[in-house]
Motif scaffolding. Structure first.
Motif, PDB file in Angstrom:
ATOM      1  N   GLN A   1      -0.249   2.025  60.875  1.00  0.00           N
ATOM      2  CA  GLN A   1      -0.483   0.699  60.273  1.00  0.00           C
ATOM      3  C   GLN A   1       0.811  -0.103  60.232  1.00  0.00           C
ATOM      4  OE1 GLN A   1      -2.906   0.044  56.735  1.00  0.00           O
ATOM      5  NE2 GLN A   1      -3.237   2.254  56.623  1.00  0.00           N
ATOM      6  N   LEU A   2       1.908   0.613  59.896  1.00  0.00           N
ATOM      7  CA  LEU A   2       3.195  -0.068  59.740  1.00  0.00           C
ATOM      8  C   LEU A   2       3.834  -0.405  61.077  1.00  0.00           C
ATOM      9  CD1 LEU A   2       4.602   2.085  56.779  1.00  0.00           C
ATOM     10  CD2 LEU A   2       3.622  -0.224  56.666  1.00  0.00           C
ATOM     11  N   MET A   3       3.644   0.469  62.075  1.00  0.00           N
ATOM     12  CA  MET A   3       4.355   0.241  63.337  1.00  0.00           C
ATOM     13  C   MET A   3       3.858  -0.993  64.094  1.00  0.00           C
ATOM     14  SD  MET A   3       3.030   3.339  65.831  1.00  0.00           S
ATOM     15  CE  MET A   3       3.769   2.866  67.386  1.00  0.00           C
ATOM     16  N   VAL A   4       2.616  -1.430  63.812  1.00  0.00           N
ATOM     17  CA  VAL A   4       2.100  -2.576  64.579  1.00  0.00           C
ATOM     18  C   VAL A   4       2.447  -3.926  63.932  1.00  0.00           C
ATOM     19  CG1 VAL A   4       0.209  -1.205  65.518  1.00  0.00           C
ATOM     20  CG2 VAL A   4      -0.211  -2.572  63.474  1.00  0.00           C
ATOM     21  N   ILE A   5       3.042  -3.889  62.734  1.00  0.00           N
ATOM     22  CA  ILE A   5       3.281  -5.140  61.997  1.00  0.00           C
ATOM     23  C   ILE A   5       4.102  -6.168  62.802  1.00  0.00           C
ATOM     24  CG2 ILE A   5       4.470  -6.115  59.965  1.00  0.00           C
ATOM     25  CD1 ILE A   5       3.291  -3.800  58.330  1.00  0.00           C
ATOM     26  N   PRO A   6       5.249  -5.770  63.408  1.00  0.00           N
ATOM     27  CA  PRO A   6       6.043  -6.791  64.121  1.00  0.00           C
ATOM     28  C   PRO A   6       5.257  -7.481  65.238  1.00  0.00           C
ATOM     29  CG  PRO A   6       7.277  -4.744  63.924  1.00  0.00           C
ATOM     30  CD  PRO A   6       5.903  -4.459  63.436  1.00  0.00           C
ATOM     31  N   LEU A   7       4.418  -6.726  65.920  1.00  0.00           N
ATOM     32  CA  LEU A   7       3.648  -7.328  67.020  1.00  0.00           C
ATOM     33  C   LEU A   7       2.549  -8.237  66.475  1.00  0.00           C
ATOM     34  CD1 LEU A   7       3.877  -6.955  70.167  1.00  0.00           C
ATOM     35  CD2 LEU A   7       5.301  -5.468  68.798  1.00  0.00           C
ATOM     36  N   LEU A   8       1.916  -7.819  65.369  1.00  0.00           N
ATOM     37  CA  LEU A   8       0.885  -8.681  64.775  1.00  0.00           C
ATOM     38  C   LEU A   8       1.505 -10.005  64.348  1.00  0.00           C
ATOM     39  CD1 LEU A   8      -1.192  -6.193  62.567  1.00  0.00           C
ATOM     40  CD2 LEU A   8      -1.979  -7.424  64.617  1.00  0.00           C
ATOM     41  N   GLU A   9       2.732  -9.929  63.820  1.00  0.00           N
ATOM     42  CA  GLU A   9       3.370 -11.150  63.319  1.00  0.00           C
ATOM     43  C   GLU A   9       3.926 -12.011  64.438  1.00  0.00           C
ATOM     44  OE1 GLU A   9       4.762  -9.514  58.938  1.00  0.00           O
ATOM     45  OE2 GLU A   9       6.195  -9.459  60.581  1.00  0.00           O
ATOM     46  N   ASN A  10       4.243 -11.363  65.552  1.00  0.00           N
ATOM     47  CA  ASN A  10       5.013 -12.097  66.552  1.00  0.00           C
ATOM     48  C   ASN A  10       4.699 -11.646  67.980  1.00  0.00           C
ATOM     49  OD1 ASN A  10       6.825 -14.015  67.072  1.00  0.00           O
ATOM     50  ND2 ASN A  10       8.656 -12.830  66.498  1.00  0.00           N
ATOM     51  N   GLY A  11       3.442 -11.419  68.277  1.00  0.00           N
ATOM     52  CA  GLY A  11       3.125 -10.792  69.562  1.00  0.00           C
ATOM     53  C   GLY A  11       2.456 -11.693  70.579  1.00  0.00           C
ATOM     54  N   ARG A  12       2.376 -12.999  70.275  1.00  0.00           N
ATOM     55  CA  ARG A  12       1.644 -13.887  71.175  1.00  0.00           C
ATOM     56  C   ARG A  12       2.265 -13.933  72.566  1.00  0.00           C
ATOM     57  NH1 ARG A  12      -2.065 -17.653  68.945  1.00  0.00           N
ATOM     58  NH2 ARG A  12      -2.326 -18.453  71.052  1.00  0.00           N
ATOM     59  N   GLU A  13       3.601 -13.952  72.595  1.00  0.00           N
ATOM     60  CA  GLU A  13       4.284 -14.063  73.894  1.00  0.00           C
ATOM     61  C   GLU A  13       4.014 -12.814  74.736  1.00  0.00           C
ATOM     62  OE1 GLU A  13       8.799 -14.378  75.180  1.00  0.00           O
ATOM     63  OE2 GLU A  13       8.357 -15.554  73.370  1.00  0.00           O
ATOM     64  N   TYR A  14       4.034 -11.673  74.058  1.00  0.00           N
ATOM     65  CA  TYR A  14       3.795 -10.405  74.757  1.00  0.00           C
ATOM     66  C   TYR A  14       2.399 -10.396  75.377  1.00  0.00           C
ATOM     67  CZ  TYR A  14       3.017  -5.501  75.639  1.00  0.00           C
ATOM     68  OH  TYR A  14       2.712  -4.326  76.252  1.00  0.00           O
ATOM     69  N   SER A  15       1.384 -10.749  74.587  1.00  0.00           N
ATOM     70  CA  SER A  15       0.036 -10.668  75.152  1.00  0.00           C
ATOM     71  C   SER A  15      -0.215 -11.795  76.169  1.00  0.00           C
ATOM     72  CB  SER A  15      -1.049 -10.612  74.072  1.00  0.00           C
ATOM     73  OG  SER A  15      -0.758 -11.411  72.999  1.00  0.00           O
ATOM     74  N   GLU A  16       0.542 -12.885  76.050  1.00  0.00           N
ATOM     75  CA  GLU A  16       0.434 -13.957  77.053  1.00  0.00           C
ATOM     76  C   GLU A  16       0.904 -13.450  78.423  1.00  0.00           C
ATOM     77  OE1 GLU A  16      -0.122 -17.523  78.984  1.00  0.00           O
ATOM     78  OE2 GLU A  16      -1.028 -16.714  77.177  1.00  0.00           O
ATOM     79  N   ARG A  17       1.985 -12.640  78.418  1.00  0.00           N
ATOM     80  CA  ARG A  17       2.465 -12.057  79.679  1.00  0.00           C
ATOM     81  C   ARG A  17       1.405 -11.123  80.271  1.00  0.00           C
ATOM     82  NH1 ARG A  17       7.489 -11.258  77.214  1.00  0.00           N
ATOM     83  NH2 ARG A  17       7.108  -9.022  77.000  1.00  0.00           N
ATOM     84  N   LEU A  18       0.778 -10.359  79.392  1.00  0.00           N
ATOM     85  CA  LEU A  18      -0.284  -9.456  79.865  1.00  0.00           C
ATOM     86  C   LEU A  18      -1.421 -10.254  80.497  1.00  0.00           C
ATOM     87  CD1 LEU A  18      -0.949  -6.714  77.156  1.00  0.00           C
ATOM     88  CD2 LEU A  18       0.524  -6.629  79.143  1.00  0.00           C
TER      89      LEU A  18
END
Ligand SMILES: Cc1ncc(COP(=O)(O)O)c(C=O)c1O
Length: 399
Positions: free
Chosen positions: A274-291
């Motif tokens: 639960q804790l490890m995904v927090i940074p991506l949930l808060e700031n992951g738009r750019e990452y998934s945009e690349r995908l």
């Protein structure tokens, strides 16, 4: 011997995984198998997520709160806000993947004999989730000729019975890649209001819409707020299927209150994940945009490759990372086995997901396959070339 329950026989073996022994045998014989059957992203999990896991100051792994760790619920709320979707942390429950969220939701809205409308072909596990919840899935069949869209509202209306409790919509769709139009979503909304139904929105592929389009989330229909349950997940958008973290969200307090009791019964979801995904949930738009860009290139390779196969008019996937296609083959299930047992082209073969397993209605999908875009565009193009040669050589090819 005591006999097993009737329910035990309702859960089907995964149609996606049952070719695995044939694939392993082909590999043992020296064939390079390209796996197009499973939606398991091939790219690395974001290093920030792994770094976060290593840096967690955990000294005691106790049960987490059943509803989810407060920071994790806040992070999900922030994630939804980044999509202009408004769910406060207390309207969100962290679950073990979207799978658990869907299973709970089906039980809550229709468990014990209710019916849920679903567009077929659909994500195969919906049927197993429904079986666990004693829910009957009632299919609205989409056809490849219509690019797996439905348009007319009457198709939906005709399926509603007094037992119908909800409509389950996967948008963008696994397995078809359909991104529903606003008119289609409006039709679903209209039927939901007319018949007092819930709408379960599976938006685990929300980011992956091609050709510059965007997904119209069901949450845009404010008048439906109390009817909507969104299920979501980090699995696909962050290449993190193995962390098993998802959530369900609703403005309907009664739903969240009851769902919390389901959560309490299974105690909690894994703390570190639960804790490890927090940074991506808060700031992951750019990452998934690349995908998204990468999956679009792969989709293009698949579409171009399929168009070169005689007798195939390929369907152009609009989103997610799948495409469903009709082949000029009598049985794609037999074809998929033949590909692994009896065929290779330049030392390679492919593992396909036969279409039948994605349909609720028996007998449909026998000449369809689902292709998952799990290799780079060049490999996907090569895989389509292998498919072309296989279709040309297959003894069960239709005239
Ligand atoms: C449409 C859809 N919903 C839900 C899931 C399950 O997701 P999770 O890994 O979060 O349980 C999948 C996984 O493939 C999926 O394709």
């Amino acid at each position: 011997m005591p006999v097993l329950s009737e329910k035990s026989s309702l859960l089907q073996a995964s149609p996606i995984r049952k070719l695995a022994p044939h694939a392993r045998a082909a590999e043992a014989n020296g064939t390079n198998v390209i796996y197009l059957n499973i939606g398991q992203p091939d790219m690395p999990t974001p290093p920030e997520m792994i770094a976060q896991l290593h840096g967690l100051p955990l000294t005691r792994l106790a049960y987490a709160p059943s509803e989810g760790i407060a920071e994790a619920r806040e992070a999900w709320s922030a994630f939804f806000r980044s999509w202009d979707i408004d769910y406060a942390p207390d309207q969100i429950l962290v679950t073990s993947g979207a799978s658990e969220a869907i299973t709970f939701t089906l039980s809550i809205v229709a468990g014990g004999g209710g019916e849920v409308l679903v567009f077929e072909p659909c994500y195969t596990n919906y049927l197993s989730f429904a079986a666990q919840a004693d829910v009957k899935m009632v299919p609205i069949t989409l056809r490849v000729e219509d690019e797996y869209h439905f348009e007319e509202i009457e198709r939906l209306r005709a399926c509603v019975t007094p037992k119908t409790k909800a409509i389950l919509l996967c948008n963008p769709s696994n397995p078809t890649g359909t991104v529903y139009t606003h008119a289609e979503l409006e039709a679903v909304a209209k039927i939901a209001v007319e018949n007092d139904l819930f709408v379960i929105c599976d938006e685990v592929y929300r980011e992956f819409v091609f050709d510059g389009g965007t997904v119209r989330s069901f949450t845009e229909f404010n008048e439906l707020a109390d009817r909507i349950i969104v299920v979501d997940s980090v699995s696909k958008r962050f290449n993190a299927c193995g962390v098993r973290i998802g959530c369900m969200a609703s403005h309907n307090k009664e739903i969240i209150d009851v769902a919390l009791r389901f959560c309490q019964a299974r105690l909690s979801v894994a703390t570190a994940e639960q804790l490890m995904v927090i940074p991506l949930l808060e700031n992951g738009r750019e990452y998934s945009e690349r995908l998204r860009g990468e999956y679009e290139a792969r989709r293009d390779a698949v579409f171009t490759g399929l168009a070169k196969i005689g007798g195939v008019s390929p369907h152009r996937s609009e989103g997610s990372f799948y495409s469903m296609t009709r082949l000029p083959i009598d049985s794609c299930e037999d074809f998929a086995v033949w590909l692994l047992k009896d065929f290779s082209y330049e030392g390679e073969s492919i593992c396909l997901a036969p279409g039948e397993g994605f349909y609720v209605t028996e007998g449909l999908g026998v000449d369809e396959v689902r292709v998952a875009f799990m290799y780079d565009a060049e490999t996907m193009a090569r895989a389509m070339n292998v498919l072309k040669h296989a279709v040309e050589q297959y003894p069960g090819r239709k005239a």
